[in-house]
Design an enzyme around this catalytic site. Sequence first.
Site, PDB file in Angstrom:
ATOM      1  N   TYR A   1       0.859  -1.187   0.000  1.00  0.00           N
ATOM      2  CA  TYR A   1       0.000   0.000   0.000  1.00  0.00           C
ATOM      3  C   TYR A   1       0.900   1.244   0.000  1.00  0.00           C
ATOM      4  O   TYR A   1       1.243   1.786   1.048  1.00  0.00           O
ATOM      5  CB  TYR A   1      -0.889   0.037   1.243  1.00  0.00           C
ATOM      6  CG  TYR A   1      -2.048  -0.932   1.274  1.00  0.00           C
ATOM      7  CD1 TYR A   1      -2.338  -1.763   0.202  1.00  0.00           C
ATOM      8  CD2 TYR A   1      -2.869  -1.018   2.395  1.00  0.00           C
ATOM      9  CE1 TYR A   1      -3.400  -2.656   0.253  1.00  0.00           C
ATOM     10  CE2 TYR A   1      -3.935  -1.895   2.450  1.00  0.00           C
ATOM     11  CZ  TYR A   1      -4.191  -2.719   1.382  1.00  0.00           C
ATOM     12  OH  TYR A   1      -5.245  -3.588   1.447  1.00  0.00           O
TER      13      TYR A   1
ATOM     14  N   PHE B   1     -13.536  -3.592  -0.276  1.00  0.00           N
ATOM     15  CA  PHE B   1     -14.306  -2.867  -1.295  1.00  0.00           C
ATOM     16  C   PHE B   1     -15.809  -2.943  -1.034  1.00  0.00           C
ATOM     17  O   PHE B   1     -16.612  -2.940  -1.973  1.00  0.00           O
ATOM     18  CB  PHE B   1     -13.988  -3.353  -2.710  1.00  0.00           C
ATOM     19  CG  PHE B   1     -12.580  -3.108  -3.161  1.00  0.00           C
ATOM     20  CD1 PHE B   1     -11.847  -2.053  -2.637  1.00  0.00           C
ATOM     21  CD2 PHE B   1     -11.973  -3.922  -4.105  1.00  0.00           C
ATOM     22  CE1 PHE B   1     -10.542  -1.813  -3.059  1.00  0.00           C
ATOM     23  CE2 PHE B   1     -10.676  -3.686  -4.529  1.00  0.00           C
ATOM     24  CZ  PHE B   1      -9.946  -2.634  -4.007  1.00  0.00           C
TER      25      PHE B   1
ATOM     26  N   GLY C   1     -17.479  -0.871  -4.238  1.00  0.00           N
ATOM     27  CA  GLY C   1     -18.228  -1.550  -5.289  1.00  0.00           C
ATOM     28  C   GLY C   1     -17.364  -1.792  -6.513  1.00  0.00           C
ATOM     29  O   GLY C   1     -16.197  -2.167  -6.421  1.00  0.00           O
TER      30      GLY C   1
END
Length: 301
Positions: A69, A217, A221
């Site tokens: 990340y 998520f 979405g």
Amino acid sequence: MTSETITADAAGTWTLGDLTVNRIGFGAMRLTGSAAFHHGTPSDRGRSIAVLRRAIELGVDHIDTAAFYFSSLRSANEIINSALSPYPDGLLVAAKVGPFRDYAGEWGTSARPEDLRGHVEENLRQLGRDHLDLVYLRRMRQDSITEHFGALADLRDKGLIRHLGISDVEPRHLAEAQAVAPVVSVQNRFGLGSGNPATDEVLRICGEQGIAFVPFFAIAGEAGSQGATADHDEKVLAVARAHGASPAQIRLAWTLAQGPHVLAIPGTGNPDHLAENIAAGALRLTDEELHTLDSLHHKAG
């Protein structure tokens, strides 16, 4: 609904192994920029640090992160270390290993079993810790995860890892992992508009076996790593209006309603969104609203 006074314990708690956490946690992916990884623009470091510290103030005791990340200027693990070290008692920090990005941010070859110790140690260095509370093996398209999961189980035996989880898996992979070592958590993509029969089955099995299910998520979405979706079905909007809530809060509330073993790890670099996400843990949808939203999920599948 008023967000600022609601804390993470409003969602209830769950125990991963021997670590009890509030069901609303925090995902670190969006700490690094306006979108994940190399997408978007790098975040303001001071603001990201402030968001993390505010999350702790609001009762978040479960942070999900990974060494991969990072954006061109920011590292989620470095920000977590700067903001929270020395780490408060009771804070669970989970990391994922398996995927790999080089210094330029390009995705490289996913880890072989013998590479996983290096992945774990990189997370430890960046976070400034001598062990990780929970490590997920992120499956990277391999058919079997037995050898990779076995490598992590060895690191657990050596004291570098406290508990083990798996990510992006089907039911058969869960069974494979459990034949090697206990699994306390599974992390798959799941939410309204992202129906997947295999993941629905994993969700069910986890509930039966008392394993945490931690979807990623859930708000984003179809937008995925690009950020939260702005494409909301009218049924979602109608439920949101009925509760005086945002569509994102309704998506989180629906996710948490899938079972007491379901945890949420919404991520953001925006302090207002942080408060809204945590407040979603206090929303209680009616049976009729759940049925309506369930129909959207099944339609997506």
